[in-house]
Design an enzyme around this catalytic site. Sequence first.
Site, PDB file in Angstrom:
ATOM      1  N   LYS A   1      -6.293  -2.423   5.322  1.00  0.00           N
ATOM      2  CA  LYS A   1      -6.288  -1.187   4.540  1.00  0.00           C
ATOM      3  C   LYS A   1      -7.438  -0.268   4.951  1.00  0.00           C
ATOM      4  O   LYS A   1      -7.272   0.958   5.035  1.00  0.00           O
ATOM      5  CB  LYS A   1      -6.385  -1.507   3.045  1.00  0.00           C
ATOM      6  CG  LYS A   1      -6.413  -0.284   2.151  1.00  0.00           C
ATOM      7  CD  LYS A   1      -6.370  -0.634   0.684  1.00  0.00           C
ATOM      8  CE  LYS A   1      -4.974  -0.929   0.218  1.00  0.00           C
ATOM      9  NZ  LYS A   1      -4.846  -0.991  -1.263  1.00  0.00           N
TER      10      LYS A   1
ATOM     11  N   PHE B   1      -9.586   0.197  -2.946  1.00  0.00           N
ATOM     12  CA  PHE B   1      -9.553  -1.170  -3.462  1.00  0.00           C
ATOM     13  C   PHE B   1      -8.332  -1.876  -2.910  1.00  0.00           C
ATOM     14  O   PHE B   1      -7.264  -1.276  -2.769  1.00  0.00           O
ATOM     15  CB  PHE B   1      -9.492  -1.165  -4.993  1.00  0.00           C
ATOM     16  CG  PHE B   1     -10.820  -0.928  -5.652  1.00  0.00           C
ATOM     17  CD1 PHE B   1     -11.464  -1.947  -6.344  1.00  0.00           C
ATOM     18  CD2 PHE B   1     -11.433   0.310  -5.592  1.00  0.00           C
ATOM     19  CE1 PHE B   1     -12.689  -1.735  -6.955  1.00  0.00           C
ATOM     20  CE2 PHE B   1     -12.657   0.546  -6.195  1.00  0.00           C
ATOM     21  CZ  PHE B   1     -13.289  -0.484  -6.875  1.00  0.00           C
TER      22      PHE B   1
ATOM     23  N   ASN C   1       1.741  -1.966 -14.549  1.00  0.00           N
ATOM     24  CA  ASN C   1       1.041  -3.184 -14.139  1.00  0.00           C
ATOM     25  C   ASN C   1      -0.044  -3.490 -15.158  1.00  0.00           C
ATOM     26  O   ASN C   1      -0.312  -2.670 -16.049  1.00  0.00           O
ATOM     27  CB  ASN C   1       0.463  -3.003 -12.720  1.00  0.00           C
ATOM     28  CG  ASN C   1      -0.509  -1.841 -12.643  1.00  0.00           C
ATOM     29  OD1 ASN C   1      -1.575  -1.860 -13.255  1.00  0.00           O
ATOM     30  ND2 ASN C   1      -0.128  -0.801 -11.897  1.00  0.00           N
TER      31      ASN C   1
ATOM     32  N   LYS D   1      -5.978   3.335   6.472  1.00  0.00           N
ATOM     33  CA  LYS D   1      -6.076   4.472   5.553  1.00  0.00           C
ATOM     34  C   LYS D   1      -7.350   5.284   5.733  1.00  0.00           C
ATOM     35  O   LYS D   1      -7.672   6.134   4.910  1.00  0.00           O
ATOM     36  CB  LYS D   1      -5.923   3.988   4.108  1.00  0.00           C
ATOM     37  CG  LYS D   1      -4.562   3.312   3.899  1.00  0.00           C
ATOM     38  CD  LYS D   1      -4.224   3.073   2.458  1.00  0.00           C
ATOM     39  CE  LYS D   1      -2.824   2.458   2.345  1.00  0.00           C
ATOM     40  NZ  LYS D   1      -2.392   2.252   0.952  1.00  0.00           N
TER      41      LYS D   1
END
Length: 402
Positions: free
Chosen positions: A337, A323, A210, A341
């Site tokens: 998220k 992030f 990426n 998580k």
Amino acid sequence: MLEGRHVVLGVTGGIAAYKSAALASKLIQAGAEVKVVMTAHAEKFITPLTFQALTRDVVYDDTFAEKEPEKVAHIDVADWADLILIAPATADILAEAATGHARDMLTTILLAARCPVYVAPAMNVNMYEHPAVKSNMHTLENRGVRFIEPGAGYLACGWIGRGRMAEPEDITAFLSAEYDRDQSVFSGKKVLVTAGPTHEYSDPARVFTNPSSGKMGFAAAAEAASRGADVTLVAGPVQLETPPGVERINVTTAEEMYETVTRLYPVMDAVCKAAAVSDYRPVTVSPDKTKKQDGTFTIEMERTKDILAELGRQKTNQVLIGFAAESSNLEDYARSKLEKKNLDIVVGNLIGSDHAGFQSDTNEMMILQGGGEPQKLPLLTKTEAAVRIFDAVEPFLKRDES
């Protein structure tokens, strides 16, 4: 922040010794108590009387001048010091200190001292770049000596380059910032930062990756180190210089990053996972380059391990920062998220514009914490963004200490 600090100022034999008089004055104005130690060569450039007048104290220049019978002078001065500053530091004093010699009052004090030592080099640019000088500096750095880098410009010898002693006000500011750092809640804390992309090879010539530049993660590592943390940076394949005071571990694949991060995680106080890890990798990796062929070509992919989710599962008392890089619905995805998580903080990072996200020097972000409203930030440089992120981390570390 130098108020009441005991500073031993070592002055050695270089033309920059004239700056040391102004430096002694600046330190005293900042609230420090200063004792000056001079080498014999320093006295060829400036007299002890100058420093005696500025500090209102005796100047030490003779190891055997024991003026107070009840004290051993070099031990007494070493014990008195909260820090030792050598400015200017010539190539000769660096060699003496690196090899542990005790040839005069200053080098003897250095061997007896147990306080932090700071060095402001000053010499000709060719001397400063000489391998012997670099080796001595490296030896001293490994022992914990902290260097105040010289400036570049016109030197007294006529050369132009690096080697000019830092200015007195800059040295004073540096020491004040160091004292602030030592008093920081981050001081001594272990912080792990991940940065950059990962590379997932399908054959020796082709890779899935990426556009991550690693700039955000490197800025985060630099900021944590500047606050006094013991920082380990796990970096994917990027061409960036390691920030000062940061230990760097290079990895290539998502699996390598997973193994490295999970191995280090148990001893960490905080983790800032800024890396853009590949979500998928080829199921098989060809040992040979795949040749071009007519028509389409299919590569079967499989999920990589979710590093952040695994850290959330293993979390005990670590502060965990993740992030969320999104091109739309940033707040919704970031909050999801945060919860799924088991994160303490999530940094929502808007990507897809010219001025934010991958490769850019700026970021448009929001910071979310459990149960709170998002802190929406204006467009910031990644260095400025790192400051905001660790400002948000600080209360978690204070909580853990209470």
